[in-house]
Structures are given as structure tokens and as C-alpha cells.
Design a protein around this motif. Structure first.
Motif, PDB file in Angstrom:
ATOM      1  N   TRP A 178      57.664  41.459  32.322  1.00 62.78           N
ATOM      2  CA  TRP A 178      56.975  40.221  31.951  1.00 62.78           C
ATOM      3  C   TRP A 178      56.471  39.494  33.204  1.00 62.78           C
ATOM      4  N   PHE A 179      57.212  39.587  34.287  1.00 58.78           N
ATOM      5  CA  PHE A 179      56.746  39.012  35.557  1.00 58.78           C
ATOM      6  C   PHE A 179      55.437  39.669  35.985  1.00 58.78           C
ATOM      7  N   ASN A 180      55.360  40.995  35.863  1.00 56.36           N
ATOM      8  CA  ASN A 180      54.133  41.702  36.217  1.00 56.36           C
ATOM      9  C   ASN A 180      52.973  41.228  35.348  1.00 56.36           C
ATOM     10  N   ALA A 181      53.187  41.099  34.046  1.00 53.91           N
ATOM     11  CA  ALA A 181      52.123  40.644  33.152  1.00 53.91           C
ATOM     12  C   ALA A 181      51.637  39.252  33.545  1.00 53.91           C
ATOM     13  N   ALA A 182      52.555  38.385  33.948  1.00 56.74           N
ATOM     14  CA  ALA A 182      52.177  37.020  34.324  1.00 56.74           C
ATOM     15  C   ALA A 182      51.312  37.000  35.584  1.00 56.74           C
ATOM     16  N   THR A 183      51.534  37.956  36.494  1.00 54.72           N
ATOM     17  CA  THR A 183      50.772  37.945  37.749  1.00 54.72           C
ATOM     18  C   THR A 183      49.300  38.292  37.536  1.00 54.72           C
ATOM     19  N   PHE A 184      48.950  38.892  36.401  1.00 47.59           N
ATOM     20  CA  PHE A 184      47.543  39.178  36.137  1.00 47.59           C
ATOM     21  C   PHE A 184      46.741  37.900  35.912  1.00 47.59           C
ATOM     22  N   ILE A 185      47.439  36.821  35.603  1.00 45.33           N
ATOM     23  CA  ILE A 185      46.754  35.554  35.355  1.00 45.33           C
ATOM     24  C   ILE A 185      46.307  34.907  36.665  1.00 45.33           C
ATOM     25  N   ALA A 186      47.022  35.170  37.764  1.00 49.01           N
ATOM     26  CA  ALA A 186      46.719  34.510  39.038  1.00 49.01           C
ATOM     27  C   ALA A 186      45.273  34.740  39.492  1.00 49.01           C
ATOM     28  N   PRO A 187      44.767  35.994  39.532  1.00 50.08           N
ATOM     29  CA  PRO A 187      43.371  36.170  39.943  1.00 50.08           C
ATOM     30  C   PRO A 187      42.376  35.555  38.955  1.00 50.08           C
ATOM     31  N   ILE A 188      42.765  35.458  37.678  1.00 47.22           N
ATOM     32  CA  ILE A 188      41.871  34.808  36.709  1.00 47.22           C
ATOM     33  C   ILE A 188      41.762  33.324  37.028  1.00 47.22           C
ATOM     34  N   ILE A 189      42.880  32.707  37.416  1.00 51.08           N
ATOM     35  CA  ILE A 189      42.846  31.298  37.824  1.00 51.08           C
ATOM     36  C   ILE A 189      41.960  31.134  39.059  1.00 51.08           C
ATOM     37  N   VAL A 190      42.073  32.070  39.998  1.00 52.56           N
ATOM     38  CA  VAL A 190      41.225  32.036  41.193  1.00 52.56           C
ATOM     39  C   VAL A 190      39.747  32.081  40.793  1.00 52.56           C
ATOM     40  N   TRP A 191      39.422  32.918  39.831  1.00 57.09           N
ATOM     41  CA  TRP A 191      38.042  33.011  39.337  1.00 57.09           C
ATOM     42  C   TRP A 191      37.608  31.668  38.752  1.00 57.09           C
ATOM     43  N   LEU A 192      38.469  31.060  37.948  1.00 56.71           N
ATOM     44  CA  LEU A 192      38.125  29.778  37.320  1.00 56.71           C
ATOM     45  C   LEU A 192      37.964  28.667  38.357  1.00 56.71           C
ATOM     46  N   LEU A 193      38.607  28.806  39.499  1.00 58.42           N
ATOM     47  CA  LEU A 193      38.454  27.842  40.593  1.00 58.42           C
ATOM     48  C   LEU A 193      37.145  28.034  41.337  1.00 58.42           C
ATOM     49  N   GLY A 194      36.381  29.056  40.964  1.00 59.73           N
ATOM     50  CA  GLY A 194      35.071  29.281  41.570  1.00 59.73           C
ATOM     51  C   GLY A 194      35.043  30.261  42.714  1.00 59.73           C
ATOM     52  N   VAL A 195      36.171  30.909  42.985  1.00 57.49           N
ATOM     53  CA  VAL A 195      36.225  31.897  44.069  1.00 57.49           C
ATOM     54  C   VAL A 195      36.089  33.280  43.458  1.00 57.49           C
ATOM     55  N   HIS A 196      34.886  33.790  43.475  1.00 55.07           N
ATOM     56  CA  HIS A 196      34.616  35.097  42.877  1.00 55.07           C
ATOM     57  C   HIS A 196      33.307  35.635  43.444  1.00 55.07           C
TER      58      HIS A 196
END
Length: 428
Positions: A178-196
Motif C-alpha cells: 500500500w505504501f508503494n501504491a501511495a507513492t504513485f500519487i507524488a508525481p501526479i501532485i508534482v504535475w498538478l503543481l505545474g512541473v511537467h
């Protein structure tokens, strides 16, 4: 076609706020995957007791290298954005589904492999996207940014098993999944912050009118011709192939087995030796990332010489000598890997980086998969020490490649039609 150039900048990647945000999300994702690669096989073994199932699960990751050229061609045609978020979402959905099945305590083999394969496929898509997107996100220091990200990847591979060791007693293997699954959200948050990666305004077709859309196979062939013409990249990758064979996934396992079986070292001693070797690997990667100038020939020559000598020297009857050589071996291996990744971004046109990564993943994946098959065969036939001689001889082929390519290394680039700009550094 004009080649990739790098502008001089006084701002290293780690002082760029945008880079730090991206690197943080990328590191979190890699940390979760590193823990997943250790935790899932152990959890499956706990449930099934099947070594075969564990081995087949481990084979899913290198098997995805077969798709790399096609993924690279798609990214080069439609841009990095096509894979970054979709790859992360695929990983997240597949990982959650796998974890929900694991909650039942009854993991069927077919669903397990299907979902695990989807997790790996999503990861390969995400990597193809962000690696290709580095020049667009960080155009002023693309090569050094790529090297720093490579160092963080090495760091995550060191930290991942430690997370498993510390977390399995607290949350269990399922909690780690479940920890691994949660870490997939981190780069999505980075994308939403405009860094992509920036949006691509139009599809890129190499040496063809923009409206002419050749097949992806044709795109891959066109990309290979461009790569072949850029000698600095081609020669580095070809020279590194014997070193990949002599330092792949089967070699570390053999060294650990050799310390236990041949030298009778305790499990804690072997773990300590592996940890020190991992620290050496991190040091090699960080050294390359911190350098302002790239010297592929020099780094490759040192890597080839030291790695070859280390393998032969390991046959000396001394445990301390073996461990010291092991540390030197993985330090130079990491430096070689960092340079190989760095120069693709530095010297190739941005529109061919995806295919270059994919093609070199495919070419380099062959020796990575071959070594684990040959090492047990050599060991069973000629003994343990013969394996070290065999690997040393294989690594020594890179020295022959260096001798063959060295006189032609500084030939004019066939892909370059412009004059060098400030910041183009010669390969030395």
C-alpha cells in the motif's frame, strides 16, 4: 539536423526550485518501486513458498525492456506528456487492484502476474515520459539534471530494501504494498503543481514533412540512423555493453553467494558488504552528477580498467580484498551508468531521445538477461573462481572496444550541421 546543445548556466539543478519539486516526486515514486521490488516477491513467497513464482515476478521488469523502442517512438512522435500521467495512473490502478486481491490472502497466479505486469508496464511508460521530458523541463542544464536524477534513483534503490526491513515488522508486507501504491500519487501532485514537460505543438517527424506519418517501426529505424551518426553516444553505449554483462542482475547475486559459500561470511557481514558497495555506487553516480564537464572517454576507460581488474583480483584468497574490489567495482559501474544516461540527453536531438533510450534499453537488456543464465552454468562446470575469470574476461572486452573506437571518437558529428555554441564541450 542540428544536434542537442547545452547552454552555460550558473544555476545547478539542485538550486532550481522547479527541479527540486520534480526530483522529490520522482524520488518518492522510485522509493516505492524499490520497496515493491523487494516486498512483493517476499510476500508472494510467504503465501505460496514458490521460488519459481518469485523468479517469474522478478523477470517482469527486464521483460519490459522489449517494449522500450516502441514506447520511445511513441514519446518522440507525440511528446512526453502522452505517457507520464497515464503511466502513473495505470500503476496506481493495477497496484490497488493487486493489493485488494492480496487482502483476501488468496493470490491466484494468473491475476497476480497480469496485475504485476500492468504495474511494470505503467512504470516503463512513466520512465519513458519523464526521461524524454527532461530537456524540455530543464533546458539550461538537461544533462546534469539527468545525472542528478540518476543519482537519486541509485539512492532510492539503496533506501528501498531498508524501508522493507524497517517496515515489515510494523505494517507487514501488505502495508508496504500500500505504501508503494501511495507513492504513485507524488508525481501526479508534482504535475498538478505545474512541473511537467511542456506541451508539444506539433508531431515531430525526423527528416520528413510534418504531415507525413510513417509507421512507428520506420520511426525507430530513422532514430537508429541518427544515433549511429552521433559517434560520441554510439561508442559509449557499445563500449559499455560488456560492462553491463559483467555487472548485471546476476552478478551481485553471485557475489553475495560467493561471500556466503566460498568465504563463509555471516549474513550480517554480507549485508554490511552489500551496504558499503551500495554507498560506493551512490558516490560514483553523485560524482558524475556534480561534474560541470562530461568526459565519457575518461570515465569509460577508468570504469573498464577498474571493473576488469577488480573481477580478476577478487580471485585472490582474501575476504577483505574481495570486499574492497566489490566496492570499487560497483562505484565505477555506477559512474559508467550515469555517464551513459547523461550523454544521451546531452548530445542527441531532443526529438530522438525517447527512441535512443528505448533502443539502448533493448540492446543493454540482452546481456543483463544473459548473465544470470551463464553464471550458474560456468560455476557448475568449472567452479566459483572460474566465474570471476569469466566475468573479468567479459568486462575486458570493453577495453578492446575503447582501443578500437578511441582514434575515431572525436570525428566530426554527422548529425551536426551547425557550429558549436557556448557550452558545447569536447569529449575527452
Amino acid at each position: 539536423m542540428a544536434r542537442q546543445t547545452t547552454a552555460i548556466t550558473d544555476l545547478p539543478p539542485w538550486r532550481d526550485r522547479k527541479f527540486l519539486i520534480f526530483a522529490s516526486g520522482n524520488f518518492a515514486n522510485n522509493l516505492g518501486e524499490a520497496a515493491y521490488k523487494v516486498g512483493l516477491p517476499l510476500y508472494v513467497y510467504e503465501l505460496t513458498g514458490s521460488l519459481t513464482t518469485m523468479s517469474l515476478l522478478a523477470a517482469l521488469s527486464p521483460a519490459m525492456l522489449l517494449l522500450s523502442p516502441w514506447l520511445g517512438a511513441i514519446v518522440d512522435r507525440w511528446g512526453p506528456r502522452v505517457f507520464v500521467v497515464p503511466g502513473l495512473l495505470l500503476q496506481l490502478v493495477a497496484a490497488v487492484a493487486l493489493n485488494l486481491i492480496a487482502l483476501t490472502g488468496d493470490i491466484a497466479t494468473v491475476p497476480l502476474f497480469c496485475l504485476a505486469a500492468l504495474v511494470q508496464l505503467g512504470g516503463e511508460m512513466y520512465r519513458a515520459g519523464w526521461i524524454t521530458g527532461v530537456p524540455g523541463m530543464f533546458p539550461r542544464n538537461a544533462a546534469q539534471s539527468r545525472a542528478v536524477l540518476s543519482s537519486l534513483f541509485v539512492t532510492s534503490n539503496i533506501a528501498g530494501p531498508l524501508v522493507v526491513a524497517a517496515g515489515v515488522g510494523l505494517v507487514g508486507y501488505l502495508g508496504l504494498l500500500w505504501f508503494n501504491a501511495a507513492t504513485f500519487i507524488a508525481p501526479i501532485i508534482v504535475w498538478l503543481l505545474g512541473v511537467h514537460p511542456p506541451a508539444r505543438k506539433r508531431p515531430v517527424a525526423i527528416d520528413r514533412p510534418s504531415l507525413d506519418r510513417p509507421s512507428l517501426g520506420r520511426d525507430i529505424i530513422d532514430g537508429w540512423h541518427i544515433i549511429k551518426a552521433e559517434k560520441r553516444v554510439l561508442y559509449v553505449q557499445l563500449t559499455a555493453l560488456p560492462l553491463h554483462f559483467a555487472s548485471g542482475i546476476g552478478v551481485l547475486a553471485f557475489m553475495i553467494w560467493y561471500l556466503r559459500d566460498h568465504w563463509g561470511m555471516s549474513a550480517s557481514g554480507v549485508s554490511t558488504a552489500q551496504a558499503v558497495a551500495n554507498i560506493g555506487a551512490l558516490a560514483g553516480s553523485v560524482y558524475i552528477a556534480a561534474r560541470a564537464r562530461t568526459r565519457p572517454r575518461t570515465v569509460l576507460a577508468l570504469s573498464a580498467a577498474i571493473m576488469t581488474a577488480a573481477l580478476f583480483t577478487m580471485a585472490i584468497p582474501s575476504t577483505w580484498s574481495f570486499v574492497a574490489c566489490m566496492v570499487a567495482f560497483f562505484t565505477m559501474r555506477s559512474a559508467m551508468t550515469a555517464v551513459s544516461a547523461m550523454i544521451i540527453v546531452k548530445y542527441l536531438p531532443p526529438e530522438v531521445v525517447g527512441r535512443a533510450e528505448g533502443l539502448f534499453n533493448l540492446i543493454g537488456g540482452a546481456p543483463l538477461l544473459l548473465a544470470p543464465l551463464l553464471i550458474p552454468l560456468v560455476q557448475g562446470t568449472f567452479g566459483s573462481t572460474a566465474v570471476l575469470m569469466f566475468l573479468g574476461s567479459a568486462a575486458g572486452l570493453s577495453l578492446l572496444c575503447l582501443a578500437r573506437f578511441w582514434p575515431h571518437w572525436s570525428d566530426p558529428d554527422h548529425t551536426s550541421t551547425d557550429t558549436p555554441v557556448s557550452g558545447d564541450v569536447p569529449v575527452k
